[in-house]
Design an enzyme around this catalytic site. Structure first.
Site, PDB file in Angstrom:
ATOM      1  N   HIS A   6     -16.518  31.704 -28.778  1.00 46.96           N
ATOM      2  CA  HIS A   6     -16.734  32.426 -28.876  1.00 46.96           C
ATOM      3  C   HIS A   6     -17.730  33.044 -30.152  1.00 46.96           C
ATOM      4  O   HIS A   6     -18.772  33.363 -29.990  1.00 46.96           O
ATOM      5  CB  HIS A   6     -15.445  33.744 -29.282  1.00 46.96           C
ATOM      6  CG  HIS A   6     -16.009  35.577 -29.123  1.00 46.96           C
ATOM      7  ND1 HIS A   6     -15.334  36.491 -27.958  1.00 46.96           N
ATOM      8  CD2 HIS A   6     -16.332  36.072 -29.872  1.00 46.96           C
ATOM      9  CE1 HIS A   6     -15.447  37.351 -28.712  1.00 46.96           C
ATOM     10  NE2 HIS A   6     -16.559  37.049 -29.824  1.00 46.96           N
ATOM     11  N   GLU A   7     -17.194  32.545 -31.388  1.00 44.93           N
ATOM     12  CA  GLU A   7     -18.012  32.560 -33.285  1.00 44.93           C
ATOM     13  C   GLU A   7     -19.216  31.431 -32.858  1.00 44.93           C
ATOM     14  O   GLU A   7     -20.237  32.232 -33.565  1.00 44.93           O
ATOM     15  CB  GLU A   7     -16.644  32.121 -34.165  1.00 44.93           C
ATOM     16  CG  GLU A   7     -15.341  33.308 -33.986  1.00 44.93           C
ATOM     17  CD  GLU A   7     -15.717  34.919 -33.219  1.00 44.93           C
ATOM     18  OE1 GLU A   7     -17.285  35.838 -34.454  1.00 44.93           O
ATOM     19  OE2 GLU A   7     -15.185  35.557 -33.336  1.00 44.93           O
ATOM     20  N   HIS A  27     -22.466  33.528 -31.402  1.00 49.60           N
ATOM     21  CA  HIS A  27     -22.859  34.491 -31.959  1.00 49.60           C
ATOM     22  C   HIS A  27     -24.201  33.287 -33.239  1.00 49.60           C
ATOM     23  O   HIS A  27     -24.629  34.377 -32.747  1.00 49.60           O
ATOM     24  CB  HIS A  27     -21.501  35.024 -33.229  1.00 49.60           C
ATOM     25  CG  HIS A  27     -20.646  35.363 -31.920  1.00 49.60           C
ATOM     26  ND1 HIS A  27     -21.358  36.863 -31.893  1.00 49.60           N
ATOM     27  CD2 HIS A  27     -19.730  35.899 -32.286  1.00 49.60           C
ATOM     28  CE1 HIS A  27     -20.171  37.838 -31.069  1.00 49.60           C
ATOM     29  NE2 HIS A  27     -19.276  37.395 -31.731  1.00 49.60           N
TER      30      HIS A  27
END
Length: 180
Positions: free
Chosen positions: A85-86, A89
């Site tokens: 998820h990170e 980004h």
């Protein structure tokens, strides 16, 4: 890529796995997109109920912060879901620039490439975590009453920040409680 220990000594095993997975996903994205990924500093200092946070310093440098407590409580899910998820980004920012929505279609496409369901929020049990609770203040506009957190209330009082109602677009005014 640099890592930071949770305590003063060497990293705990889950943190080592999270850092290694972060690096592997960044290398995978470089190969996939034929783009250089930025230098990423990895920290395990995020608190509260957020599992992770990615911030771009500039085009060649980023910070990914992970919540060490949630990583220790849910290591398998954390490494499988939060780490991608990170990293997604950072990858979406490098690929598309700063004007994209944080969980928009560009980020979702990277998540799909990583083989992870794009979900905005984690589903970890956070009931045992200590979190601060914010005091709430009543504010009024022409269409109703609103509760404002102490953070926004302090910005209004100290910095003169003005918040507008989303419905009537009128400034919110502090409603002083005369009951007490």
């Amino acid at each position: 890529m640099t890592g930071k220990s949770i305590t003063g000594g060497t990293m705990a095993i889950p943190a080592e796995h999270a850092a290694a997975r972060t690096g592997a996903l960044l290398r995978e994205a470089e190969t996939w997109l034929h783009l250089a990924m930025p230098q990423v500093e990895i920290r395990f200092d995020l608190r509260g109920t957020a599992a992770g946070q990615a911030r771009m310093r500039n085009a060649s440098s980023a910070i990914i912060r992970y919540n060490a407590t949630l990583l220790d409580l849910h290591p398998t899910e954390f490494i499988a879901e939060t780490v991608p998820h990170e990293v997604a980004h950072v990858v979406a920012f490098v690929q598309h620039g700063p004007r994209i929505r944080p969980h928009g279609p560009e980020w979702q496409a990277v998540m799909h490439y990583f083989g992870v369901e794009p979900s905005r929020c984690h589903r970890y049990d956070v009931s045992r975590l200590r979190t601060r609770s914010l005091q709430r203040f009543l504010y009024r506009c022409s269409c109703g009453t609103h509760e404002i957190s102490s953070i926004r209330h302090n910005r209004i009082c100290r910095q003169g920040t003005v918040y507008l109602c989303r419905r009537c677009h009128q400034p919110l005014r502090h409603e002083i409680d005369l009951r007490g």
